[in-house]
Design a protein around this motif. Structure first.
Motif, PDB file in Angstrom:
ATOM      1  N   LYS B  97     -12.447 -29.959  15.284  1.00  0.00           N
ATOM      2  CA  LYS B  97     -11.596 -28.851  15.721  1.00  0.00           C
ATOM      3  C   LYS B  97     -12.096 -27.490  15.261  1.00  0.00           C
ATOM      4  O   LYS B  97     -11.696 -26.468  15.826  1.00  0.00           O
ATOM      5  N   THR B  98     -12.883 -27.452  14.209  1.00  0.00           N
ATOM      6  CA  THR B  98     -13.296 -26.169  13.650  1.00  0.00           C
ATOM      7  C   THR B  98     -14.723 -25.860  14.101  1.00  0.00           C
ATOM      8  O   THR B  98     -15.667 -26.541  13.723  1.00  0.00           O
ATOM      9  N   TRP B  99     -14.822 -24.832  14.933  1.00  0.00           N
ATOM     10  CA  TRP B  99     -16.124 -24.450  15.465  1.00  0.00           C
ATOM     11  C   TRP B  99     -16.587 -23.156  14.788  1.00  0.00           C
ATOM     12  O   TRP B  99     -15.794 -22.239  14.610  1.00  0.00           O
ATOM     13  N   THR B 100     -17.863 -23.121  14.421  1.00  0.00           N
ATOM     14  CA  THR B 100     -18.394 -21.913  13.803  1.00  0.00           C
ATOM     15  C   THR B 100     -19.536 -21.372  14.668  1.00  0.00           C
ATOM     16  O   THR B 100     -20.464 -22.115  15.014  1.00  0.00           O
ATOM     17  N   PHE B 101     -19.408 -20.111  15.051  1.00  0.00           N
ATOM     18  CA  PHE B 101     -20.451 -19.468  15.862  1.00  0.00           C
ATOM     19  C   PHE B 101     -21.129 -18.392  15.025  1.00  0.00           C
ATOM     20  O   PHE B 101     -20.468 -17.523  14.460  1.00  0.00           O
ATOM     21  N   LYS B 102     -22.451 -18.459  14.928  1.00  0.00           N
ATOM     22  CA  LYS B 102     -23.222 -17.460  14.184  1.00  0.00           C
ATOM     23  C   LYS B 102     -23.848 -16.517  15.218  1.00  0.00           C
ATOM     24  O   LYS B 102     -24.606 -16.944  16.088  1.00  0.00           O
ATOM     25  N   LEU B 103     -23.515 -15.243  15.133  1.00  0.00           N
ATOM     26  CA  LEU B 103     -24.005 -14.300  16.152  1.00  0.00           C
ATOM     27  C   LEU B 103     -25.397 -13.777  15.808  1.00  0.00           C
ATOM     28  O   LEU B 103     -25.783 -13.699  14.649  1.00  0.00           O
ATOM     29  N   TRP B 109     -24.265  -2.555  21.651  1.00  0.00           N
ATOM     30  CA  TRP B 109     -23.612  -2.112  22.885  1.00  0.00           C
ATOM     31  C   TRP B 109     -24.532  -1.129  23.605  1.00  0.00           C
ATOM     32  O   TRP B 109     -25.302  -0.412  22.967  1.00  0.00           O
ATOM     33  N   HIS B 110     -24.406  -1.110  24.928  1.00  0.00           N
ATOM     34  CA  HIS B 110     -25.254  -0.216  25.722  1.00  0.00           C
ATOM     35  C   HIS B 110     -25.085   1.241  25.289  1.00  0.00           C
ATOM     36  O   HIS B 110     -23.962   1.700  25.052  1.00  0.00           O
ATOM     37  N   THR B 111     -26.182   1.940  25.249  1.00  0.00           N
ATOM     38  CA  THR B 111     -26.119   3.374  24.932  1.00  0.00           C
ATOM     39  C   THR B 111     -26.362   4.180  26.207  1.00  0.00           C
ATOM     40  O   THR B 111     -26.625   3.620  27.273  1.00  0.00           O
ATOM     41  N   GLY B 112     -26.243   5.509  26.072  1.00  0.00           N
ATOM     42  CA  GLY B 112     -26.512   6.379  27.220  1.00  0.00           C
ATOM     43  C   GLY B 112     -25.293   6.555  28.098  1.00  0.00           C
ATOM     44  O   GLY B 112     -25.392   7.025  29.217  1.00  0.00           O
ATOM     45  N   ASN B 113     -24.131   6.136  27.614  1.00  0.00           N
ATOM     46  CA  ASN B 113     -22.894   6.370  28.362  1.00  0.00           C
ATOM     47  C   ASN B 113     -21.964   7.179  27.466  1.00  0.00           C
ATOM     48  O   ASN B 113     -22.226   7.365  26.280  1.00  0.00           O
ATOM     49  N   ASP B 114     -20.856   7.656  28.027  1.00  0.00           N
ATOM     50  CA  ASP B 114     -19.962   8.503  27.245  1.00  0.00           C
ATOM     51  C   ASP B 114     -19.132   7.715  26.238  1.00  0.00           C
ATOM     52  O   ASP B 114     -18.463   8.296  25.394  1.00  0.00           O
ATOM     53  N   LEU B 115     -19.170   6.413  26.341  1.00  0.00           N
ATOM     54  CA  LEU B 115     -18.385   5.609  25.398  1.00  0.00           C
ATOM     55  C   LEU B 115     -19.089   5.521  24.052  1.00  0.00           C
ATOM     56  O   LEU B 115     -18.485   5.728  23.000  1.00  0.00           O
ATOM     57  N   PHE B 116     -20.367   5.215  24.073  1.00  0.00           N
ATOM     58  CA  PHE B 116     -21.099   5.057  22.822  1.00  0.00           C
ATOM     59  C   PHE B 116     -22.125   6.173  22.591  1.00  0.00           C
ATOM     60  O   PHE B 116     -22.726   6.240  21.522  1.00  0.00           O
ATOM     61  N   GLY B 117     -22.343   7.018  23.601  1.00  0.00           N
ATOM     62  CA  GLY B 117     -23.347   8.062  23.448  1.00  0.00           C
ATOM     63  C   GLY B 117     -24.712   7.447  23.197  1.00  0.00           C
ATOM     64  O   GLY B 117     -25.103   6.500  23.871  1.00  0.00           O
ATOM     65  N   ASP B 118     -25.419   7.966  22.213  1.00  0.00           N
ATOM     66  CA  ASP B 118     -26.725   7.402  21.900  1.00  0.00           C
ATOM     67  C   ASP B 118     -26.696   6.583  20.619  1.00  0.00           C
ATOM     68  O   ASP B 118     -27.730   6.180  20.096  1.00  0.00           O
ATOM     69  N   GLU B 119     -25.487   6.326  20.147  1.00  0.00           N
ATOM     70  CA  GLU B 119     -25.330   5.616  18.882  1.00  0.00           C
ATOM     71  C   GLU B 119     -25.473   4.108  19.119  1.00  0.00           C
ATOM     72  O   GLU B 119     -24.821   3.543  19.995  1.00  0.00           O
ATOM     73  N   LYS B 120     -26.326   3.466  18.364  1.00  0.00           N
ATOM     74  CA  LYS B 120     -26.492   2.014  18.527  1.00  0.00           C
ATOM     75  C   LYS B 120     -25.435   1.303  17.677  1.00  0.00           C
ATOM     76  O   LYS B 120     -25.475   1.348  16.461  1.00  0.00           O
ATOM     77  N   VAL B 121     -24.475   0.695  18.346  1.00  0.00           N
ATOM     78  CA  VAL B 121     -23.393   0.017  17.639  1.00  0.00           C
ATOM     79  C   VAL B 121     -23.563  -1.487  17.817  1.00  0.00           C
ATOM     80  O   VAL B 121     -23.700  -1.973  18.942  1.00  0.00           O
ATOM     81  N   GLN B 122     -23.555  -2.207  16.682  1.00  0.00           N
ATOM     82  CA  GLN B 122     -23.815  -3.636  16.739  1.00  0.00           C
ATOM     83  C   GLN B 122     -22.610  -4.413  17.281  1.00  0.00           C
ATOM     84  O   GLN B 122     -21.460  -4.019  17.072  1.00  0.00           O
ATOM     85  N   VAL B 123     -22.879  -5.495  17.987  1.00  0.00           N
ATOM     86  CA  VAL B 123     -21.820  -6.390  18.452  1.00  0.00           C
ATOM     87  C   VAL B 123     -21.509  -7.358  17.319  1.00  0.00           C
ATOM     88  O   VAL B 123     -22.398  -8.044  16.806  1.00  0.00           O
ATOM     89  N   THR B 124     -20.246  -7.394  16.898  1.00  0.00           N
ATOM     90  CA  THR B 124     -19.886  -8.197  15.723  1.00  0.00           C
ATOM     91  C   THR B 124     -18.868  -9.275  16.071  1.00  0.00           C
ATOM     92  O   THR B 124     -18.318  -9.305  17.175  1.00  0.00           O
ATOM     93  N   ALA B 125     -18.635 -10.114  15.083  1.00  0.00           N
ATOM     94  CA  ALA B 125     -17.643 -11.181  15.244  1.00  0.00           C
ATOM     95  C   ALA B 125     -16.260 -10.608  15.527  1.00  0.00           C
ATOM     96  O   ALA B 125     -15.458 -11.229  16.223  1.00  0.00           O
ATOM     97  N   GLU B 126     -15.992  -9.410  14.991  1.00  0.00           N
ATOM     98  CA  GLU B 126     -14.702  -8.756  15.256  1.00  0.00           C
ATOM     99  C   GLU B 126     -14.513  -8.521  16.748  1.00  0.00           C
ATOM    100  O   GLU B 126     -13.429  -8.722  17.292  1.00  0.00           O
ATOM    101  N   LEU B 161     -20.954 -11.385  11.258  1.00  0.00           N
ATOM    102  CA  LEU B 161     -21.710 -12.088  12.291  1.00  0.00           C
ATOM    103  C   LEU B 161     -21.309 -13.558  12.410  1.00  0.00           C
ATOM    104  O   LEU B 161     -21.989 -14.327  13.075  1.00  0.00           O
ATOM    105  N   THR B 162     -20.219 -13.957  11.748  1.00  0.00           N
ATOM    106  CA  THR B 162     -19.819 -15.359  11.822  1.00  0.00           C
ATOM    107  C   THR B 162     -18.369 -15.458  12.272  1.00  0.00           C
ATOM    108  O   THR B 162     -17.481 -14.818  11.717  1.00  0.00           O
ATOM    109  N   LEU B 163     -18.172 -16.266  13.325  1.00  0.00           N
ATOM    110  CA  LEU B 163     -16.832 -16.409  13.904  1.00  0.00           C
ATOM    111  C   LEU B 163     -16.426 -17.875  13.841  1.00  0.00           C
ATOM    112  O   LEU B 163     -17.234 -18.768  14.086  1.00  0.00           O
ATOM    113  N   GLN B 164     -15.144 -18.085  13.479  1.00  0.00           N
ATOM    114  CA  GLN B 164     -14.658 -19.454  13.411  1.00  0.00           C
ATOM    115  C   GLN B 164     -13.526 -19.605  14.419  1.00  0.00           C
ATOM    116  O   GLN B 164     -12.607 -18.787  14.465  1.00  0.00           O
ATOM    117  N   VAL B 165     -13.628 -20.639  15.259  1.00  0.00           N
ATOM    118  CA  VAL B 165     -12.572 -20.917  16.214  1.00  0.00           C
ATOM    119  C   VAL B 165     -11.995 -22.279  15.896  1.00  0.00           C
ATOM    120  O   VAL B 165     -12.725 -23.267  15.826  1.00  0.00           O
TER     121      VAL B 165
END
Lengths: 309, 540, 320
Positions: B97-103, B109-126, B161-165
């Motif tokens: 029942k307990t699944w662990t995903f390591k990212l 996230w994509h840059t060059g748009n008005d949401l993130f600008g040119d800032e490189k933001v990492q995709v996290t477990a959150e 970077l670690t998610l548990q479902v």
């Protein structure tokens, strides 16, 4: 402006006064006899009538001309045989059914649908157009707004609702197509009536105190007939094709039953590989429409008082 | 005078035509002449784009595009094997029942748009946790809501970077469900960013533009940890399948997502186009409404099945000169490629094979008699019903016609009835039909949805319910071992086939037309990434 | 005349009310559940819980009349609502597709008139001549073969076999006149053919009527030049039924030439309508119908005013 004045000065000919005023019984018979005579003199029109007769005869007496049944004789091992194949003069369709046979039986539905839709929508539309154009005023406004509503209504919504309420029967297909068809007739007729109403002979008839009924039927209608007939002949072909569209929407009675419009649309995918699936029913519809057009032209000329003379 | 005027008018018309055709001629050079170095892949698809919201997508048309923009945790290939995408590795604990995903630690996230600008933001477990919970909130109208909400108990972030479902019960489909969820940035929701107008994801391709009903254009994500093989991906919406094939033949597009059966012969002969099969058969069947008074008796259903020469029907519907397998005959509702799908002989043994005489004999033993019209009749009622088919697939319509005709030949008054799609689907849900044709359910959980009683998991509910089948299926879906699970599934299917709930017709293999200049396009599926660690589609 | 225009425009209001009520009730009785059709798929059903939330959000849980009044209240404020399927504003969605529809409409109308006007006039003047036969033949073919057939044949011929034109897509004018026309010509031609068929028949017949009229004979007998008679008197008067027909066709085309748009991948209103109907996207269908009906009424108003210009005998307003 000058031209209009000139027109007003024109002596009345049209349906000549002697025919129109006073004598009640004579003109009615001679009017129709005139039309028949004028029509039969027109060779092309008579040819059209012959073609239509032959088509109707072939369809009505279909079992005499084909050994097959249009639905049950389905040979899945002999699909898409080209025209000229043994036993299948026009080939077979994508389910191995004889195309000649389906063409004959399909004509029963298609020609009947086309003619009844044209007649029904023509009758309703012309009546409404005549009333609307002749009486004018509030009645005209009301009827024309109603016509507008029908004309601008999304056909698909209407068709799906009709199936839902009435169920899928052949009569309902005719009904749905007539509901869509009549506003065209109504607007066309009304436009004509408006123009004819102000001609001198109509005004003269009004002054003479003739009944509205008489004025409409002996003075106005004959002069609109030409365009109405053209519209009706066009409607026949249109209805045959639209019936296929309705079948696609689920208003069709039976997906297996033969019908020209359906044969055309089912052959769509094979336009590059088996063109005859679409061209054969296309030619059948064309021939019917052509015959109708010729008959229509003949009738038009026959109804036109000036042409007849 | 008059004559010459009219003739000159006609001449003018001709001149206009000539002008138009003349001025259009030189302009028809293939696009990209200006920048020969740019690698552009043009995909022609008949599927409309309804929405570009990653949690709302219900159609393959949307999903194909979104899949290139957003990440999934994992991806399932055509052999039902899972591969890492956003998750680098994953595992399930002993309890099942307990699944662990390591990212992966290098996804931004994509840059060059008005949401993130040119800032490189990492995709996290959150972010992943947020997305899963967003999908599970009924207020958001997520299309995969019911997949998740019944099964997931809690979602925990162990480290960035670690998610548990944790699931409520053992769920062997959890990986499959995870492979469907697209991960979008929490920031977009928090700041009210319109993800439909401008999708911002983290995958190898970035959104460039969406021209309504015409095309979607994606461009290479320069920051991606793999160099994407293409500079641009263009999804052209071509509603007519025959035109799509012509566009492919004309080399206006590189890939035609589906080539219709009639066009196979035209395309197969081209030396610059390859045909690729979808790999997994899509199930098509003709079902009985089991609650209908005519079809309540198993023997009657079996008798009717015997009257249908399905082999010939499938052969006639799919034969082609190119010798390509477009469909194979089916007996149970499990595609051959899915677990338990290969037990064809076992299902065939239970299937009431073509034997119209035996079928008639059974009907007569049930009190049905042929009337003067050659139709079976009992207590003054004729054996007549409709076979209802949606108006979106000519093949199914043809199948309905064939089946109705064959039944008619055996004294059954069956009518093939095409029905508008919206009405068809609603009729199936409400049980307002006699016999019906449906397709789909080829996903991993499809067979479960089809055979299980639970009306929720199956939209066209034919009213069939067999506790034995239900028990076997429920047990199967809690069995972790693949072979054991397949065996349980096969046993359920055997009963299901014997009960003749429906006549499985065929498994259809869709053909994708691919220009030979396209490289590394191994499995044509809208559910696969064009750029992944083990695949990088490009053009020559 | 201005009072007439204003009165007709005001008359549009009850018409729109009636049509909105009609669409509303027809959609109400039409089978098809938008919740299932938009959120579910063939393979996936939605849960009762989800359904309840969506129905509340869309107002489907309210009684019919309340829904209609709510719709009207918003429509009067100029808000046609939000599409169920896409979540986009209905008015914007239609307007996004309108330019493509208008372009196609204008091009096919011009093209069909270029064919039908000369041909129809010729057929009438040279009654029972070769021109007459050609006109009849065109009408026959144009009426009896469906638009998808023309469309595909055009694509196969000009795109596949000759390679002159693209098989699908569209371009804006800002991409240059060449590309713009290149994409426009095939769909416009396939539409124009069937329209020209009807128009030719109408023009021919109407011209024949007019040529037989007394005032034309009179004009001739007055010794007016044949050309002056033809264009000064006859053609003008013959245009009345033709304008009626064209008005009707424009109305139809505004709703989108569905088949042509599908075949030529043209991003017009017709495809939006069909997609919305398939999904039972009520706000979208209602919005499209109202907008089209309004444009249609305006076109008819123009047609009726044109009647008056062409033939001053037709008085626009009996009351005034």
């Amino acid at each position: 402006m000058n031209q209009e004045e000139g027109m007003n000065l024109t002596p009345k000919t049209g349906p000549s006064p002697s025919d129109e005023i006073g004598i009640e019984s004579l003109p009615v018979t001679s009017y129709w006899a005139d039309i028949v005579r004028a029509f039969t003199k027109n060779k092309i029109a008579v040819l059209g009538l012959c073609i239509l007769t032959v088509i109707v005869f072939l369809c009505v007496a279909a079992p005499w001309f084909t050994p097959y049944d249009p639905v049950m004789d389905m040979d899945l091992s002999k699909t898409l045989l080209p025209p000229g194949s043994e036993g299948h003069p026009l080939g077979t369709d994508h389910l191995g059914r004889d195309i000649w046979c389906r063409l004959l039986y399909g004509g029963r539905t298609s020609v009947l649908t086309g003619l009844s839709v044209a007649l029904l929508s023509g009758f309703v539309g012309v009546t409404i157009g005549l009333i609307s154009g002749y009486f004018g005023g509030t009645l005209d406004s009301l009827l024309m707004r109603f016509t507008d509503i029908m004309l601008s209504f999304p056909f698909m919504v209407l068709a799906i609702a009709i199936v839902a309420v009435l169920g899928s029967k052949q009569q309902n297909i005719v009904l749905a197509l007539a509901i869509v068809g009549w506003p065209g007739f109504a607007r066309l007729t009304r436009g004509q009536v408006l123009a004819i109403k102000s001609t001198e002979y109509v005004e003269a008839a009004m002054v003479a105190g003739f009944s509205h009924f008489r004025i409409i039927f002996s003075h106005i209608l004959p002069n609109c007939m030409g365009l109405i007939i053209i519209q009706a002949t066009l409607a026949v072909g249109g209805a045959i094709l639209s019936a296929a569209g309705l079948a696609y929407l689920g208003l069709g009675v039976d997906a297996a039953s033969p019908e020209w419009g359906m044969m055309l649309s089912q052959g769509k995918g094979y336009l590059r590989t088996a063109t005859y699936l679409t061209t054969i029913p296309g030619i059948a519809i064309s021939l019917t429409v052509l015959a109708m057009n010729w008959i229509g032209d003949g009738l038009r000329d026959a109804f036109d008082p000036k042409m007849r003379k | 005078m008059r004559k010459s005027k009219l003739i000159s008018l006609l001449a003018l018309v001709l001149a206009v035509f000539t002008f138009l055709s003349a001025c259009s001629k030189p302009a028809t050079d293939p696009q990209g002449n200006g920048e020969p170095v740019e690698k552009v892949l043009t995909i022609g698809t008949y599927m409309n784009i309804t929405t570009l919201l990653p949690w709302k997508s219900t159609t393959d048309g949307d999903y194909y595009v979104l899949n290139q923009i957003y990440h999934k945790l994992i991806e399932m290939d055509n052999n039902s094997v899972f591969h890492p995408i956003l998750a680098e590795e994953w595992s399930c604990a002993e309890d099942g029942k307990t699944w662990t995903f390591k990212l992966r630690d290098n996804i931004y996230w994509h840059t060059g748009n008005d949401l993130f600008g040119d800032e490189k933001v990492q995709v996290t477990a959150e972010d992943v946790k947020y997305c899963l919970e967003f999908n599970m909130n009924p207020d958001n109208g997520a299309s995969r809501y019911s997949d998740l909400v019944g099964t997931i108990d809690q979602i925990n972030v162990i480290d960035p970077l670690t998610l548990q479902v944790v699931t409520k019960d053992i769920d062997v489909l959890l990986e499959y469900k995870m492979s469907q969820i697209l991960i979008f940035p929490k920031k977009a929701i928090d700041t009210g960013w319109d993800l439909n107008a401008y999708p911002v994801g983290s995958n190898a391709y970035k959104f460039l533009k969406h021209e309504i009903d015409t095309e979607v254009v994606l461009v290479k994500n320069e920051d991606y940890y793999i160099e994407p093989g293409l500079d641009k991906v263009v999804f052209k919406i071509i509603p007519d399948a025959n035109v799509c094939a012509i566009a492919l033949q004309n080399q206006e597009i590189d890939i035609a997502v589906t080539i219709s059966t009639e066009d196979i012969a035209n395309i197969a002969g081209l030396d610059y186009v390859d045909l690729r099969s979808s790999g997994i058969g899509s199930t098509r069947w003709i079902g009985f409404n089991v609650t209908h008074e005519l079809f309540q008796d198993v023997d009657v259903r079996r008798a009717l099945t015997m009257m249908i020469d399905m082999d010939s029907a499938v052969e006639a519907l799919f034969k082609n000169d190119a010798g390509i397998t477009l469909a194979v005959r089916g007996y149970a509702p499990i595609p051959l490629e899915r677990p338990a799908g290969d037990q064809v002989e076992r299902y065939k043994a239970q299937y009431p094979g073509y034997n119209p005489e035996e079928g008639k004999r059974i009907l007569e033993s049930k009190g049905w008699k042929l009337n003067s019209n050659g139709i079976y009749e009992k207590n003054g009622k004729t054996f007549s019903f409709n076979i209802q088919v949606g108006n979106n697939d000519p093949l199914r319509e043809n199948l309905a016609v064939i089946v109705a005709t064959q039944l008619k030949a055996n004294g059954i008054d069956a009518t093939a009835q095409t029905v508008e799609w919206g009405k068809h689907l609603t009729d199936l849900t409400t049980g307002n039909f006699d016999m019906y044709i449906v397709g789909g359910y080829s996903s991993l959980d499809g067979p479960m949805k089809i055979m299980h009683t639970d009306p929720l998991s199956f939209s066209p509910n034919p009213g069939y319910s067999n506790p034995q089948v239900d028990a076997l299926l429920e047990q199967a879906w809690r069995t972790v071992d693949g072979d054991e699970r397949a065996e349980l599934l096969a046993q359920a299917a055997e009963i299901f086939v014997h009960d003749a709930v429906f006549i499985t017709a065929y498994f259809q293999y869709f053909q994708t037309g691919v220009n030979v200049r396209v490289t590394d396009f191994d499995q044509p599926s809208v559910y696969l990434n064009l750029c992944a660690p083990w695949r990088n589609v490009s053009v020559k | 005349m201005w009072t007439y225009v204003i009165r007709r425009t005001l008359q549009a209001i009850p018409t729109l009310l009636v049509i909105s009520f009609l669409v509303f009730s027809l959609l109400y009785i039409t089978p098809g559940d938008p919740v299932e059709l938009i959120l579910g798929t063939e393979d996936r059903k939605i849960t009762p819980e989800q359904r309840a939330i969506v129905e509340a959000e869309w107002g489907l849980d309210k009684p019919f009349f309340e829904r209609y009044v709510n719709f009207l209240a918003r429509a009067i404020r100029g808000d046609l609502g939000t599409s169920y399927a896409t979540g986009q504003d209905v008015f914007d969605s239609v307007m996004q597709r309108m330019p493509a529809t208008l372009k196609l409409m204008a091009a096919s109308m011009v093209l069909s008139l270029l064919i039908s006007l000369p041909l129809g006039i010729l057929a009438a003047i040279k009654h029972n001549s070769i021109w007459d036969s050609i006109a009849t033949a065109l009408a026959t073919v144009g009426i009896s073969l469906p638009r998808f057939w023309f469309g595909l044949v055009l694509i196969i011929t000009f795109s596949l076999k000759l390679g002159w034109l693209p098989s699908m897509g569209s371009a804006n004018l800002d991409q240059g006149l060449g590309p713009f026309l290149k994409f426009l010509i095939l769909p416009a031609a396939s539409l124009a053919l069937s329209m020209a068929a009807v128009q030719t028949r109408m023009i021919r017949s109407s011209m024949l009527d007019v040529l037989g009229q007394d005032y034309v004979r009179y004009a001739r007998s007055k010794g007016l030049k044949e050309r002056a008679v033809l264009y000064g008197h006859a053609l003008k008067n013959a245009m009345i039924p033709v304008i009626t027909t064209i008005g009707g066709e424009i109305g139809g085309l505004l709703g989108g030439a569905v088949v042509t748009e599908q075949i030529f991948s043209w991003p017009g209103v017709g495809r939006l309508t069909v997609n919305s109907i398939t999904k039972r996207d009520y706000p979208m269908i209602q919005g499209i119908t109202l907008l089209l009906c309004f444009s249609y009424l305006m076109i008819n108003l123009i047609v009726d005013i044109l009647y008056g210009f062409i033939d001053p005998r037709i008085r626009l307003s009996k009351k005034d």
